[in-house]
Design an enzyme around this catalytic site. Structure first.
Site, mmCIF file in Angstrom:
data_model
loop_
_atom_site.group_PDB
_atom_site.id
_atom_site.type_symbol
_atom_site.label_atom_id
_atom_site.label_comp_id
_atom_site.label_asym_id
_atom_site.label_seq_id
_atom_site.Cartn_x
_atom_site.Cartn_y
_atom_site.Cartn_z
ATOM 1 N N SER A 161 34.636 9.408 -56.298
ATOM 2 C CA SER A 161 34.505 10.813 -55.925
ATOM 3 C C SER A 161 35.020 11.035 -54.515
ATOM 4 O O SER A 161 34.699 10.263 -53.608
ATOM 5 C CB SER A 161 33.044 11.267 -55.989
ATOM 6 O OG SER A 161 32.588 11.225 -57.313
ATOM 7 N N GLU A 243 20.079 6.359 -53.834
ATOM 8 C CA GLU A 243 20.833 7.383 -54.550
ATOM 9 C C GLU A 243 19.958 8.024 -55.618
ATOM 10 O O GLU A 243 19.790 9.231 -55.664
ATOM 11 C CB GLU A 243 22.066 6.728 -55.175
ATOM 12 C CG GLU A 243 22.965 7.688 -55.930
ATOM 13 C CD GLU A 243 24.241 7.007 -56.424
ATOM 14 O OE1 GLU A 243 24.240 5.780 -56.617
ATOM 15 O OE2 GLU A 243 25.232 7.726 -56.617
ATOM 16 N N SER A 367 24.364 5.622 -65.809
ATOM 17 C CA SER A 367 24.112 6.568 -66.912
ATOM 18 C C SER A 367 22.626 6.608 -67.264
ATOM 19 O O SER A 367 21.881 5.669 -66.973
ATOM 20 C CB SER A 367 24.924 6.179 -68.146
ATOM 21 O OG SER A 367 24.280 5.119 -68.826
ATOM 22 N N ASN A 368 22.209 7.687 -67.888
ATOM 23 C CA ASN A 368 20.789 7.806 -68.228
ATOM 24 C C ASN A 368 20.350 6.761 -69.250
ATOM 25 O O ASN A 368 19.174 6.380 -69.268
ATOM 26 C CB ASN A 368 20.493 9.229 -68.729
ATOM 27 C CG ASN A 368 20.456 10.225 -67.574
ATOM 28 O OD1 ASN A 368 20.829 9.885 -66.439
ATOM 29 N ND2 ASN A 368 19.996 11.436 -67.837
HETATM 30 C C1 FAD Z 1 31.520 13.042 -61.874
HETATM 31 C C2 FAD Z 1 31.518 11.571 -61.690
HETATM 32 C C3 FAD Z 1 31.580 11.041 -60.425
HETATM 33 C C4 FAD Z 1 31.629 9.674 -60.234
HETATM 34 N N1 FAD Z 1 31.738 9.189 -58.962
HETATM 35 C C5 FAD Z 1 31.838 7.854 -58.764
HETATM 36 C C6 FAD Z 1 32.049 7.337 -57.457
HETATM 37 O O1 FAD Z 1 32.124 8.078 -56.490
HETATM 38 N N2 FAD Z 1 32.188 6.007 -57.302
HETATM 39 C C7 FAD Z 1 32.109 5.150 -58.352
HETATM 40 O O2 FAD Z 1 32.218 3.955 -58.135
HETATM 41 N N3 FAD Z 1 31.917 5.595 -59.614
HETATM 42 C C8 FAD Z 1 31.781 6.935 -59.845
HETATM 43 N N4 FAD Z 1 31.604 7.416 -61.118
HETATM 44 C C9 FAD Z 1 31.606 6.482 -62.232
HETATM 45 C C10 FAD Z 1 30.228 6.262 -62.839
HETATM 46 O O3 FAD Z 1 29.440 5.466 -62.005
HETATM 47 C C11 FAD Z 1 30.456 5.630 -64.217
HETATM 48 O O4 FAD Z 1 31.045 6.610 -65.010
HETATM 49 C C12 FAD Z 1 29.185 5.156 -64.857
HETATM 50 O O5 FAD Z 1 28.668 4.035 -64.200
HETATM 51 C C13 FAD Z 1 29.390 4.840 -66.329
HETATM 52 O O6 FAD Z 1 30.468 3.947 -66.500
HETATM 53 P P1 FAD Z 1 31.677 4.288 -67.501
HETATM 54 O O7 FAD Z 1 32.147 5.638 -67.211
HETATM 55 O O8 FAD Z 1 32.628 3.170 -67.459
HETATM 56 O O9 FAD Z 1 31.013 4.356 -68.932
HETATM 57 P P2 FAD Z 1 30.651 3.140 -69.886
HETATM 58 O O10 FAD Z 1 29.932 2.098 -69.138
HETATM 59 O O11 FAD Z 1 31.844 2.741 -70.667
HETATM 60 O O12 FAD Z 1 29.612 3.840 -70.838
HETATM 61 C C14 FAD Z 1 29.996 4.730 -71.890
HETATM 62 C C15 FAD Z 1 28.732 5.117 -72.654
HETATM 63 O O13 FAD Z 1 28.115 3.946 -73.178
HETATM 64 C C16 FAD Z 1 26.773 3.861 -72.727
HETATM 65 N N5 FAD Z 1 26.439 2.455 -72.463
HETATM 66 C C17 FAD Z 1 27.153 1.523 -71.806
HETATM 67 N N6 FAD Z 1 26.462 0.388 -71.713
HETATM 68 C C18 FAD Z 1 25.278 0.595 -72.325
HETATM 69 C C19 FAD Z 1 24.118 -0.201 -72.540
HETATM 70 N N7 FAD Z 1 23.996 -1.456 -72.095
HETATM 71 N N8 FAD Z 1 23.082 0.387 -73.167
HETATM 72 C C20 FAD Z 1 23.153 1.673 -73.608
HETATM 73 N N9 FAD Z 1 24.220 2.449 -73.447
HETATM 74 C C21 FAD Z 1 25.259 1.923 -72.806
HETATM 75 C C22 FAD Z 1 26.728 4.659 -71.447
HETATM 76 O O14 FAD Z 1 25.423 5.112 -71.160
HETATM 77 C C23 FAD Z 1 27.690 5.781 -71.757
HETATM 78 O O15 FAD Z 1 27.020 6.781 -72.460
HETATM 79 C C24 FAD Z 1 31.562 8.805 -61.346
HETATM 80 C C25 FAD Z 1 31.479 9.337 -62.636
HETATM 81 C C26 FAD Z 1 31.454 10.706 -62.818
HETATM 82 C C27 FAD Z 1 31.367 11.238 -64.207
#
Ligand code: FAD
Lengths: 384, 343
Positions: A161, A243, A367-368
């Protein structure tokens, strides 16, 4: 238990209020993720805040703060949101990295980074996520290789971000060959360092709110490592605690939104579905419950407690209440819900934008689903 | 501003927890259900001996003269064991009302006596049969009777430990107590039942956690499956955000303004919603066991259902919060505001 403000706390509130009344821009600034101009206007605002010594009130004085306690911080935040002051463009710095630096940094590091963070001179992005390391942050592949007094950084960060316009980033890197939670370090790098490429990514609202960062042999001094080598995971989890548990989302933000929702309801209740009043009441309850929970947490921390896995319950609660609140507004607006702020008939509050923004809440900051795993495993003790 | 409990308060609730953990076990529930009784005299005697029934009574009436925060902590512990005896209604609501109206009443002199209370918001009187006295209402006035001076018609409740009665009575047989503060009784009952609900909720979650660690399916404890984890985590979130509301409601109830009433209503709503969410999650996590009489979770569900709808229905409480929202300033500087400050 004493749920009243002391005379000193009331005087502090009055001081914050009168300063903000004199200084908050009369017209809203362009969003900091929309354009460079919007971003720089927010930087200017940070400098104005610092001129009044309001950059980050909880930090020690010697590092650019006021040395105030968490209750005073909450009062400051309440007045800040009440005044409709601009969003904090440096939130990744002041709310996440700052408290972590104060806990884990050396005196020299604090001197070097905190005052400029508090003044907006240096604006920070968080560079943790990678294409293959999202929820599973321990899957980080970017590397930091020691070379004398320097580190050489390589890798691919994403979803960072504010990185499009920011100055610095704090990233998570590993020693080549190390695995999972071991061998990681938290290292700072300038986003304009030779070898660093920042590509904007558009969010669903069209803003360039995040970015991917490619690092090719980026050289930074070892001074930029926070904590010990290999301690990165531990430090990241502390940052994530701040956070989720306290700083990222002020209760005041939702209390202001709940008030605006009540105003919207009052203006539309002759024509809107009467059943929606229950949602308006619920939005207020949620915002208040969140505020009470944070006051309780602040009191506990001031009495010496530490943030634990219960921080995960906060993150779920505020992200869900935000969606419920903004969706209720859309339900009240009916056919006007979809209008953007450019539409002649658009109201004063950009509810659709707030709703779209709220939908990111359950994804970022862990994520939640991941938060529920943490609650189940670390609060309730269920098996992994 | 300090939102922490004192060491004394924590000690008191610790005492209550230990007492209830020893004297109100699943074994006790079973024996009482088999015997068809809703009161265990030995347990009530130990509750009285520990002083829990005296907490809210003023010192003039022989009480300890502590506040609602202290009693709410005890009520929460009572909820954790789904306490059958009417500690909340007798010691938290009826006895303090009687002490305010008739501090010399002989009913207050016997510490082991329970007092039942009829309230305009409730059609039935709980635990009227085992009470030493019943407070009745008529046109804002309170009257005191003994159970043998009235006709009680049992209205069986789904909760095996709640005895509900319709009361027919004649003023000629009742002792008039004068104008009573029915609003205070209502607020206290709502608050303490909210605290009781927190206890019910946490026990439902804890029972499910214990079961989910033991029960194996597909070769693993069911608690290792995410669907199971997430049910219980969601219930825990609801509990964590009801707790501070109950605490604030207890601390503020004495202000008796529109904000304090809204806070009590908020507490009652969310604490019993948490209890409902937790009890239903717990039943689901127990599978068919959870649907059996044998497993105790149903006791927590049933008490939750009962308490959700008495001492103000959810809509009654929502309406009180709406009044606060639409007649008083809102916003981040109003979290702890009082009515007179806004006038
Ligand atoms: C608006 C926004 C701002 C952000 N800003 C930053 C930032 O400034 N810096 C930074 O480093 N990152 C940032 N992020 C990234 C954010 O931290 C990640 O999107 C987040 O950690 C989820 O990772 P992913 O997107 O790879 O999803 P994934 O890990 O691929 O997950 C996809 C889906 O699968 C679910 N899932 C994955 N693993 C499991 C599990 N073990 N059990 C149950 N469900 C699971 C997740 O809950 C999600 O619903 C940002 C994201 C958004 C949307």
């Amino acid at each position: 238990m004493d749920l009243t403000y002391t005379p000193e706390q009331q005087a502090f509130r009055a001081e914050v209020r009168s300063w903000l009344e004199a200084h908050v821009p009369k017209h809203p600034l362009e969003h900091f993720d929309a354009t460079r101009e919007g971003f720089e206007a927010h930087r200017e605002w940070e400098k104005t805040l610092k001129s009044g010594d309001w950059g980050m009130v909880t930090w020690p004085k010697e590092y650019g703060g006021r040395g105030l306690d968490l209750i005073q911080w909450l009062i400051f935040e309440e007045e800040y949101y009440r005044a409709g002051a601009p969003g904090r463009v440096n939130q990744n710095g002041i709310f996440l990295l700052g408290p972590t630096l104060i806990e884990f940094g050396t005196h020299e590091q604090k001197q070097r980074f905190l005052p400029k963070m508090a003044s907006g001179e240096e604006i920070w992005a968080q560079a943790w996520s990678e294409p293959m390391a999202g929820s599973d942050l321990a899957g980080v592949r970017a590397t930091a290789v020691r070379d004398g007094d320097d580190y050489i950084l390589n890798g691919h960060k994403i979803w960072s971000s504010r990185a499009v316009f920011a100055d610095w980033a704090f990233g998570l890197f590993r020693e080549p060959g190390s695995e999972r939670h071991k061998g990681m370090s938290l290292v700072f790098f300038p986003l304009d360092a030779p070898g660093a490429t920042v590509n904007a990514i558009k969010k669903i609202n069209g803003h360039v709110g995040f970015a991917e960062i490619f690092l090719e042999n980026v050289r930074v001094p070892a001074f930029n490592r926070l904590g010990d080598e290999g301690q990165g995971w531990h430090i990241c989890m502390a940052t994530a605690g701040f956070e989720r548990g306290l700083m990222l989302r002020s209760p005041a933000r939702y209390q202001v939104a709940a008030k605006k929702l009540a105003t919207l309801w009052q203006a539309n209740k002759e024509t809107a579905d009467p059943a929606l009043e229950a949602d308006v009441v619920r939005a207020h309850m949620n915002a208040d419950a969140y505020a009470l929970n944070i006051y309780q947490t602040a009191s506990r921390l001031m009495a010496g407690a530490k943030i634990g896995p219960e921080a995960s319950t906060n993150k779920i609660f505020w992200s869900e209440l935000d969606i419920h609140l903004t969706q209720t507004a859309l339900n009240i607006l009916g056919p006007q819900a979809e209008l953007t702020h450019d539409a002649p008939d658009a109201g004063a509050v950009d509810w659709i934008d707030d709703y779209i923004f709220a939908l990111a809440g359950p994804i970022y900051a862990g994520s939640n689903e991941i938060q529920r795993n943490i609650i189940a495993e670390r609060m309730l003790g269920l098996p992994r | 501003m300090d939102f922490t409990l004192s060491d004394e308060q924590l000690m008191f609730s610790e005492t209550a927890r230990t007492l209830f953990a020893d004297s109100c076990t699943p074994d006790h529930w079973r024996k009482m259900m088999e015997a068809g009784v809703a009161r265990d005299d030995a347990r009530w005697a130990s509750i009285v001996e520990t002083g829990l029934t005296l907490v809210l009574l003023p010192e003039e009436a022989g009480g300890i003269g502590l506040g609602e925060t202290d009693f709410a902590l005890i009520a929460q512990e009572a909820g954790y064991v789904a306490l059958p005896e009417p500690l909340v209604e007798s010691a938290g609501v009826a006895a303090p009302m009687l002490a305010a109206l008739a501090p010399d009443s002989e009913m207050l002199a016997d510490p082991s006596a329970t007092i039942a209370i009829q309230h305009p918001s409730n059609p039935y009187v709980a635990n009227a049969d085992s009470a030493a006295a019943i407070i009745l209402h008529d046109g804002g006035e309170a009257y005191l009777v003994t159970p043998d001076q009235v006709t009680l018609t049992a209205q069986p409740s789904i909760d095996p430990f709640r005895r509900l009665f319709s009361v027919e009575w004649d003023k000629a047989n009742a002792t008039p107590l004068g104008k009573a503060d029915w609003d205070l009784a209502f607020d206290r009952a709502a608050l303490f039942n909210a605290a009781f609900g927190l206890g019910l909720a946490q026990r439902s979650v804890d029972l499910a956690v214990d079961y989910a660690k033991e029960r194996q399916q597909f070769g693993k404890p069911i608690g290792s499956y995410q669907a199971v984890k997430h049910h219980l985590a969601s219930a825990q979130v609801a509990i964590e955000f009801a707790k501070p509301v109950v605490a604030a409601a207890a601390a503020e109830i004495g202000a008796r303004d529109v904000q304090a009433r809204a806070r009590v209503s908020h507490a009652k709503l969310v604490a019993l919603e948490a209890a409902d969410k937790a009890a239903r999650a717990s039943i689901q996590v127990h599978g068919a066991m959870g649907y059996s009489w044998e497993v105790d979770v149903h006791l927590f569900l049933k008490r939750t259902v009962a308490l959700t709808q008495t001492w103000g229905t959810p809509s009654t409480h929502r309406a009180r919060i709406a009044t606060r929202i639409f007649t008083q300033p809102m916003g981040p500087d109003q979290t702890f505001a009082r009515e007179h400050e806004n006038a």
